[in-house]
Motif scaffolding. Structure first.
Motif, PDB file in Angstrom:
ATOM      1  N   ILE A   1     -46.451  -8.318  65.498  1.00  0.00           N
ATOM      2  CA  ILE A   1     -46.017  -7.385  64.445  1.00  0.00           C
ATOM      3  C   ILE A   1     -44.487  -7.369  64.340  1.00  0.00           C
ATOM      4  CG2 ILE A   1     -45.946  -4.960  63.768  1.00  0.00           C
ATOM      5  CD1 ILE A   1     -48.727  -4.653  65.050  1.00  0.00           C
ATOM      6  N   THR A   2     -43.824  -7.287  65.478  1.00  0.00           N
ATOM      7  CA  THR A   2     -42.358  -7.233  65.442  1.00  0.00           C
ATOM      8  C   THR A   2     -41.756  -8.561  64.994  1.00  0.00           C
ATOM      9  OG1 THR A   2     -42.285  -7.716  67.826  1.00  0.00           O
ATOM     10  CG2 THR A   2     -42.183  -5.404  67.153  1.00  0.00           C
ATOM     11  N   GLU A   3     -42.459  -9.658  65.226  1.00  0.00           N
ATOM     12  CA  GLU A   3     -41.959 -10.961  64.772  1.00  0.00           C
ATOM     13  C   GLU A   3     -41.860 -11.025  63.255  1.00  0.00           C
ATOM     14  OE1 GLU A   3     -44.181 -14.214  66.331  1.00  0.00           O
ATOM     15  OE2 GLU A   3     -42.920 -14.392  68.134  1.00  0.00           O
ATOM     16  N   VAL A   4     -42.849 -10.469  62.550  1.00  0.00           N
ATOM     17  CA  VAL A   4     -42.779 -10.524  61.080  1.00  0.00           C
ATOM     18  C   VAL A   4     -41.673  -9.598  60.573  1.00  0.00           C
ATOM     19  CG1 VAL A   4     -45.213 -11.121  60.881  1.00  0.00           C
ATOM     20  CG2 VAL A   4     -44.540  -8.725  60.690  1.00  0.00           C
ATOM     21  N   ILE A   5     -41.402  -8.526  61.293  1.00  0.00           N
ATOM     22  CA  ILE A   5     -40.283  -7.648  60.913  1.00  0.00           C
ATOM     23  C   ILE A   5     -38.976  -8.413  61.039  1.00  0.00           C
ATOM     24  CG2 ILE A   5     -38.965  -5.589  61.593  1.00  0.00           C
ATOM     25  CD1 ILE A   5     -41.666  -4.350  62.468  1.00  0.00           C
ATOM     26  N   GLN A   6     -38.798  -9.117  62.148  1.00  0.00           N
ATOM     27  CA  GLN A   6     -37.557  -9.846  62.400  1.00  0.00           C
ATOM     28  C   GLN A   6     -37.399 -11.075  61.517  1.00  0.00           C
ATOM     29  OE1 GLN A   6     -38.384  -9.900  66.811  1.00  0.00           O
ATOM     30  NE2 GLN A   6     -36.210  -9.415  66.945  1.00  0.00           N
ATOM     31  N   SER A   7     -38.484 -11.498  60.885  1.00  0.00           N
ATOM     32  CA  SER A   7     -38.409 -12.685  60.024  1.00  0.00           C
ATOM     33  C   SER A   7     -37.675 -12.410  58.717  1.00  0.00           C
ATOM     34  CB  SER A   7     -39.820 -13.200  59.719  1.00  0.00           C
ATOM     35  OG  SER A   7     -40.510 -12.301  58.838  1.00  0.00           O
ATOM     36  N   VAL A   8     -37.468 -11.136  58.387  1.00  0.00           N
ATOM     37  CA  VAL A   8     -36.813 -10.786  57.123  1.00  0.00           C
ATOM     38  C   VAL A   8     -35.301 -10.755  57.326  1.00  0.00           C
ATOM     39  CG1 VAL A   8     -36.613  -9.038  55.308  1.00  0.00           C
ATOM     40  CG2 VAL A   8     -38.823  -9.446  56.417  1.00  0.00           C
ATOM     41  N   ASN A   9     -34.600 -11.477  56.497  1.00  0.00           N
ATOM     42  CA  ASN A   9     -33.144 -11.566  56.598  1.00  0.00           C
ATOM     43  C   ASN A   9     -32.476 -10.196  56.435  1.00  0.00           C
ATOM     44  OD1 ASN A   9     -30.633 -12.920  56.783  1.00  0.00           O
ATOM     45  ND2 ASN A   9     -30.449 -12.932  54.539  1.00  0.00           N
ATOM     46  N   GLN A  10     -31.479  -9.923  57.250  1.00  0.00           N
ATOM     47  CA  GLN A  10     -30.659  -8.704  57.246  1.00  0.00           C
ATOM     48  C   GLN A  10     -31.334  -7.499  57.903  1.00  0.00           C
ATOM     49  OE1 GLN A  10     -29.335  -8.619  52.915  1.00  0.00           O
ATOM     50  NE2 GLN A  10     -27.371  -8.326  53.944  1.00  0.00           N
ATOM     51  N   VAL A  11     -32.561  -7.673  58.358  1.00  0.00           N
ATOM     52  CA  VAL A  11     -33.241  -6.580  59.060  1.00  0.00           C
ATOM     53  C   VAL A  11     -32.981  -6.715  60.558  1.00  0.00           C
ATOM     54  CG1 VAL A  11     -35.496  -5.659  59.734  1.00  0.00           C
ATOM     55  CG2 VAL A  11     -35.016  -6.160  57.342  1.00  0.00           C
ATOM     56  N   ARG A  12     -32.627  -5.608  61.196  1.00  0.00           N
ATOM     57  CA  ARG A  12     -32.366  -5.633  62.631  1.00  0.00           C
ATOM     58  C   ARG A  12     -33.368  -4.733  63.354  1.00  0.00           C
ATOM     59  NH1 ARG A  12     -26.358  -4.734  64.815  1.00  0.00           N
ATOM     60  NH2 ARG A  12     -26.129  -6.490  63.384  1.00  0.00           N
ATOM     61  N   LEU A  13     -34.138  -5.340  64.241  1.00  0.00           N
ATOM     62  CA  LEU A  13     -35.073  -4.583  65.077  1.00  0.00           C
ATOM     63  C   LEU A  13     -34.272  -3.948  66.206  1.00  0.00           C
ATOM     64  CD1 LEU A  13     -38.135  -4.012  65.722  1.00  0.00           C
ATOM     65  CD2 LEU A  13     -38.014  -6.016  67.228  1.00  0.00           C
TER      66      LEU A  13
END
Length: 513
Positions: free
Chosen positions: A23-35
């Motif tokens: 789940i967190t991998e798909v979040i981090q796949s988006v440019n400019q988003v910081r987990l």
């Protein structure tokens, strides 16, 4: 980034690291988003994820995370201590920088609609994104939890705002999702020296804004009182903007008070902690520490540090690091595990260290950069640095005086001056790098193309704008440096140091330190 929002989805899985990783991998796949945080709880079987970025990117990452969670988490098999009704249980958006609550609420509704239509997941909008007043409260939207979702979807009054109003096989697996726009929420647990969920709930009901059900005779065993509509009447709790319950955490072998502080401008972390200590003591219990779930704003930690230092009659005109340390120790935030400010304070997590190369450099590096062939850093940056040093020296004398034996009666006066000096120090430090950025902006403006009449006009405008700002920054340095002298001015004329006649600056003489 001109606009920044935060997203804090809660996923109904806390025991399968591989599921959370996907789940967190798909979040981090988006440019400019910081987990910035992943907090998994085994007993609650729930993971709180926090990420930030520009609005469009955050909403895209949130959608992808909901889709992935629906694929991986089967709510028919879920068990956990925390209330829940979906694989992605809640999905709040929080304005952080450059965006209003109204704009954030609009984004939340758009995201909710996309989840409902494209993923066929029932979605309820709550808090500032609510489409109906009766749906503002998350507890109402989630009432009945997953086990009651089939009945809820068939109730005409509780049709989802978006998505299917049916409990088919797909919805049985994914459950429903609640989407909101809200203020910064602090998830805060307080540890007790008991295993009793009953006592934990009793204290939580004392404190939470909703309070507890009123009973006949004012006793805990009396018959519940109801209004004309047959709804239970509540005795309000002590803390505004606080929601809470008590529970037992098998992982730690203790009972906890689990709070959501929905508005830390109304009720702070340290106020919640202190109130819990008082109510626990009444019942013969003791608070042993506390736990922050997810991240917390820097100001909340600084306020807590100042509160506990003032309680000790100590000056709070010290570094942010020192304030955070006293807050962590006073609140017992490191009882169940290490508390790392770099990983728990949101400003530190999203801080761009490259944006402040000078004040993050060593003294020798700063001096060598100043002496180099580069025109920046220059006089403005050096002046700002020296101004900050001067303000810091004033704060040092005030801090020393505040804790001087025999001067206890005037500790608060000294502490106020120390904190004022710290304010000047912080402002001047920010201008160290700002002056260099302002000068570099002039150089960039002169390098703009000038082939056409429009380009020439744009270049002239940019040069004028950059030059004006490059003048304003050192002017601000001069103003702040001059104003900071008011911290030094009272020494020794305006402060009476009885019964010791020596002036405060005498502390700095050899042999007096």
């Amino acid at each position: 980034m001109d606009q920044i929002i935060e997203c804090v989805p809660n996923f109904s899985e806390g025991n399968q690291p591989e599921t959370i990783r996907q789940i967190t991998e798909v979040i981090q796949s988006v440019n400019q988003v910081r987990l910035i945080d992943v907090d998994a709880g085994q007993a609650t079987n729930r993971t709180v994820v926090t990420f930030v970025g520009p609005p469009e990117a955050v909403c895209e990452a949130a959608f992808l995370a909901v889709r992935k969670a629906a694929q991986l988490i089967d709510m028919r098999k879920h068990q956990g201590a925390h209330p829940r009704f979906g694989a992605t249980d809640v999905l709040p958006l929080v304005p952080v920088k450059g965006i209003s609550m109204e704009e954030t609420a609009s984004l939340a509704r758009q995201l909710a609609q996309r989840i409902g239509e494209e993923l066929q997941i029932p979605v309820y909008c709550y808090e500032n994104a609510a489409l109906e007043e009766k749906r503002r409260n998350l507890a109402d939207c989630r009432s009945g939890e997953y086990e009651g979702l089939s009945q809820k979807l068939s109730d005409p009054d509780w049709q989802p705002d978006f998505g299917p109003a049916r409990f088919d096989e797909k919805v049985a697996r994914s459950g429903a999702t609640a989407v909101s726009a809200r203020n910064f929420l602090v998830a805060y647990n307080i540890n007790l020296n008991t295993t009793s969920t009953r006592w934990a709930n009793a204290i939580a009901f004392d404190l939470r804004e909703k309070g507890r059900v009123k009973r006949e005779g004012g006793t805990l065993t009396g018959k519940p009182l109801k209004n004309n509509q047959g709804e239970p009447l509540f005795e309000p709790g002590l803390l505004k903007g606080v929601k809470g319950i008590g529970w037992y955490i098998e992982e730690y072998g203790i009972a906890q008070l689990s709070f959501n502080i929905t508005d830390i401008t109304r009720t702070t972390i340290h106020q919640t902690f202190e109130a819990a200590c008082q109510r626990a003591e009444i019942r013969g219990l003791r608070v042993t520490g506390s736990q922050l779930v997810g991240v917390v704003p820097l100001q909340a930690m600084l306020d807590a540090g100042r509160y506990f230092l003032h309680k000790q009659k100590r000056s709070a005109g010290v570094s942010d690091e020192a304030l955070i340390k006293i807050a962590v120790k006073s609140l017992g935030l490191d009882e169940l595990g290490p508390f790392d400010p770099k990983k728990k304070i949101i400003e530190y997590l999203i801080e761009d260290k490259d944006a402040r190369p000078l004040i993050n450099s060593s003294v020798s590096q700063f001096v060598e950069n100043t002496a180099s062939e580069s025109p920046a850093p220059g006089g403005g940056s050096v002046s700002a640095c020296m101004g900050a040093m001067g303000a810091a020296l004033g704060s040092m004398v005030a801090n020393l005086s505040a804790h001087k034996r025999g001067w206890e009666a005037q500790w608060e006066t000294f502490a106020q001056w120390a904190e004022k000096g710290k304010t000047f120090q912080d402002q001047l430090l920010r201008l160290v790098d700002e002056d260099t950025r302002a000068f570099n902006a002039i150089l960039s403006a002169f390098q703009l193309p000038k082939s056409t009449d429009q380009e020439k006009q744009d270049r002239r405008t940019a040069i004028q704008k950059a030059t004006r700002y490059a003048i304003e920054v050192p002017l601000k340095v001069m103003e702040l440096s001059y104003q900071s002298m008011e911290v030094m001015k009272p020494w020794p004329k305006q402060v009476t140091l009885a019964p010791f006649p020596m002036p405060a600056w005498a502390l700095l003489q050899p042999g007096r330190r």
